[in-house]
Motif scaffolding. Structure first.
Motif, PDB file in Angstrom:
ATOM      1  N   UNK A 385       0.836  -1.191   0.000  1.00 17.44           N
ATOM      2  CA  UNK A 385       0.000   0.000   0.000  1.00 17.44           C
ATOM      3  C   UNK A 385       0.879   1.252   0.000  1.00 17.44           C
ATOM      4  N   UNK A 386       0.381   2.299  -0.637  1.00 14.68           N
ATOM      5  CA  UNK A 386       1.059   3.605  -0.666  1.00 14.68           C
ATOM      6  C   UNK A 386       0.070   4.671  -0.235  1.00 14.68           C
ATOM      7  N   UNK A 387       0.573   5.628   0.557  1.00  8.38           N
ATOM      8  CA  UNK A 387      -0.229   6.801   0.894  1.00  8.38           C
ATOM      9  C   UNK A 387       0.640   8.044   0.773  1.00  8.38           C
ATOM     10  N   UNK A 388       0.091   9.076   0.165  1.00 11.68           N
ATOM     11  CA  UNK A 388       0.790  10.344   0.067  1.00 11.68           C
ATOM     12  C   UNK A 388      -0.172  11.488   0.292  1.00 11.68           C
ATOM     13  N   UNK A 389       0.231  12.465   1.097  1.00 16.17           N
ATOM     14  CA  UNK A 389      -0.637  13.601   1.365  1.00 16.17           C
ATOM     15  C   UNK A 389       0.145  14.898   1.488  1.00 16.17           C
ATOM     16  N   UNK A 390      -0.477  15.985   1.062  1.00 15.76           N
ATOM     17  CA  UNK A 390       0.144  17.305   1.136  1.00 15.76           C
ATOM     18  C   UNK A 390      -0.948  18.348   1.275  1.00 15.76           C
ATOM     19  N   UNK A 391      -0.731  19.337   2.175  1.00 14.54           N
ATOM     20  CA  UNK A 391      -1.763  20.341   2.399  1.00 14.54           C
ATOM     21  C   UNK A 391      -1.143  21.652   2.859  1.00 14.54           C
ATOM     22  N   UNK A 392      -1.676  22.755   2.333  1.00 10.30           N
ATOM     23  CA  UNK A 392      -1.279  24.070   2.799  1.00 10.30           C
ATOM     24  C   UNK A 392      -1.903  24.294   4.177  1.00 10.30           C
ATOM     25  N   UNK A 393      -1.076  24.680   5.158  1.00 13.24           N
ATOM     26  CA  UNK A 393      -1.578  24.872   6.516  1.00 13.24           C
ATOM     27  C   UNK A 393      -1.469  26.321   6.983  1.00 13.24           C
ATOM     28  N   UNK A 394      -0.671  27.136   6.272  1.00 14.13           N
ATOM     29  CA  UNK A 394      -0.526  28.527   6.715  1.00 14.13           C
ATOM     30  C   UNK A 394      -0.242  29.433   5.528  1.00 14.13           C
TER      31      UNK A 394
END
Length: 546
Positions: A385-394
């Protein structure tokens, strides 16, 4: 039976992630290029092997003089005897995929570019997002008029160059070495709706040339998972990098594609600042997603449930002989396997979300027979399994609407794990997490800087195998732990609108011998560094406005 751990890169790409020929090159620099270890790769008669080609993995208690070199040399010998063209230089680690900015001409496939300039581009350009990407700037360059005529007719050219340099001043088994490669990609997208009236159809083609290489053994000289693994091994000068037919339907909600391609163009998009910084060796080695510049027959289908949500599935052949293929082969020269992939993706952009995000969950299954690294027991197939995440927080502006390239701080994390504790590769888990500062100065909206923490954990049997190999090589005992750690600082710097420079430096701890087990000493912890320069001639000349 041989265990193949040699190959090439990365530019797994994406400018957010998808590779154009150049992106592919960049990805190359970023990803791991180890050939799939498989029982299916039938070993030719021993008499056909050169004298230095030893058995891939000795049985427990048997004479274990083969070492890590054999993982490379033995593989080459088998492939050569099987009818492939082997280079005289030993195979090293792999190339990974370089992040790249996506390009969107007639299709939503991004072209390969170096680095991932911004979270918004990641969301807009990446395959899986239904929102089209507008041109970055007005068309510029001496060939702008010709480029516009070609675009209007239905052809968007690709003409890019990537120069990469990797060095290990103080880490691994043989320090003080460096590697250099040059990649040139030529090709383009043919909009069949404009050319022949075929609605929603696009032909993608890219040919990659590697006119200059130096020290392809660099990855093996470092010999670990995190630092040396991105060392590209590219024995052939010319490679077919992409040749597919893409078809869209139902107002572009349904999108399928068949032909010669690499699964890394569509699955497991790197979410870090540089694609080669978070490319998992498990995906290219264990899952069989051969390094980006190596293509196989395959196809995929994606359905956009909403502009943000999409689901996708695909299947590709996985060729263990990839370092010695050029992509134009009609059939595989040695027995190969199939890799099945499925993912679900959620992505937003600044167009609809002041704090864009990108998340992907993917499952893989490869049909290749696996060989336990320590016991040599075999079993059919491997999965993970692969998981990747990215999010602007500021955002200093508080999330002001309408800003196309705002200063922003993003967090990202990626993790790949195998469900198979006795897979041939001996990798249990790899991952990366960190922070990305985008557009730190409004005068430089396309620059980005990142600090990340990386790790790679070996399976218990791989650890026992490395201990066995250390003693067989004359060592006094292997004392390195199962999990290697690394702290990395990298950047993407836009020198001009057509030139991106991407330097990085990483400090390692618990540096292992996974890439070259036949080492009697303890590899050094220390620093590894590199830089990639991407030059997009198509944009510089005005042949494209993306």
């Amino acid at each position: 039976m041989t265990s193949n751990r040699s190959g090439i890169i990365g530019f797994r790409h994406p400018a957010a992630l998808r590779l154009s020929a150049i992106t592919i090159a960049a990805m190359l620099a970023a990803g791991t290029a180890f050939a799939q270890a498989t029982n299916d790769a039938a070993a030719p008669d021993a008499t056909a092997k050169p004298a230095d080609a030893q058995p891939a993995r000795p049985t427990k208690g048997a004479d274990a003089t083969r070492g890590g070199d054999a993982r490379v040399h033995g593989q080459k010998a088998d492939l050569h005897a099987a009818g492939t063209t082997a280079a005289s230089t030993p195979a090293a680690a792999t190339l990974a995929q370089n992040s790249d900015t996506l390009r969107q001409a007639f299709t939503d496939r991004p072209t390969v570019q170096q680095g991932i300039p911004s979270t918004d581009q990641l969301g807009v350009s990446h395959v899986g997002n239904a929102t089209p990407e507008p041109p970055e700037n007005p068309r510029q360059g001496p060939l702008s008029s010709i480029g516009k005529k070609m675009n209007d007719w239905g052809f968007t050219p690709v003409f890019n160059l990537v120069q990469m340099y990797l060095a290990n001043p103080g880490v691994g088994q043989q320090t003080g070495n460096h590697e250099a490669l040059t990649f040139i990609s030529v090709g383009g997208d043919f909009d069949m709706q404009k050319i022949a009236g075929l609605n929603g159809a696009t032909i993608h083609f890219q040919q990659l040339f590697v006119p200059f290489t130096y020290n392809l053994d660099w990855g093996k000289q470092v010999g670990d998972v995190l630092a040396g693994q991105p060392g590209p091994y590219v024995p052939k000068v010319s490679h077919l990098a992409l040749f597919t037919w893409e078809q869209k339907a139902f107002h572009d909600k349904l999108d399928f594609e068949v032909g010669k391609s690499n699964p890394g163009l569509y699955f497991a998009a790197p979410v870090c600042n540089q694609g080669f910084g978070c490319q998992s060796a498990i995906l290219q080695d264990n899952a069989g997603m051969n390094p980006p510049i190596y293509v196989n027959w395959g196809g995929r289908v994606r359905y956009n449930l909403t502009p943000a949500w999409s689901v996708q599935a695909g299947v590709w052949r996985s060729n263990p002989a990839f370092p010695f293929t050029n992509g134009w082969e009609w059939t595989d020269s040695v027995p190969s396997s199939n890799v099945w992939l499925a993912n679900v993706v959620y992505r937003t952009t600044y167009q609809t979300d002041p704090y864009p995000k990108s998340y992907e969950l993917m499952l893989y299954y490869n049909t290749a027979t696996q060989t336990d690294p320590f016991t040599l027991g075999t079993h059919k197939g491997t999965s993970g399994v692969y998981f990747g995440g990215r999010q602007v927080v500021y955002r200093p502006d508080g999330g002001k609407a309408g800003a196309s390239s705002p200063t922003a701080l993003s967090v990202f994390a990626t993790s790949t794990a195998t469900f198979d504790s006795r897979s041939s590769t001996g990798l249990a888990m790899t991952g990366s997490t960190g922070l990305i500062l985008e557009a730190p100065f409004q005068s430089r909206p396309h620059d980005s800087y990142s600090l990340s923490f990386n790790w790679a954990t070996l399976t218990p049997h791989e650890q026992e195998y490395l201990k066995q190999q250390n003693l067989a090589a004359g060592g006094t005992g292997y004392t390195v732990g199962r999990t290697q750690l690394g702290l990395k600082l990298d950047a993407n710097i836009a020198v001009t609108r057509s030139i991106i420079v991407s330097p990085y430096v990483m400090r390692t701890w618990n540096t292992n011998t996974w890439g070259n087990p036949a080492y009697a000493g303890t590899p050094r912890n220390g620093f590894v560094a590199g830089v990639l320069a991407s030059v997009f001639f198509d944009k510089m000349l005005g042949l494209t406005d993306h």
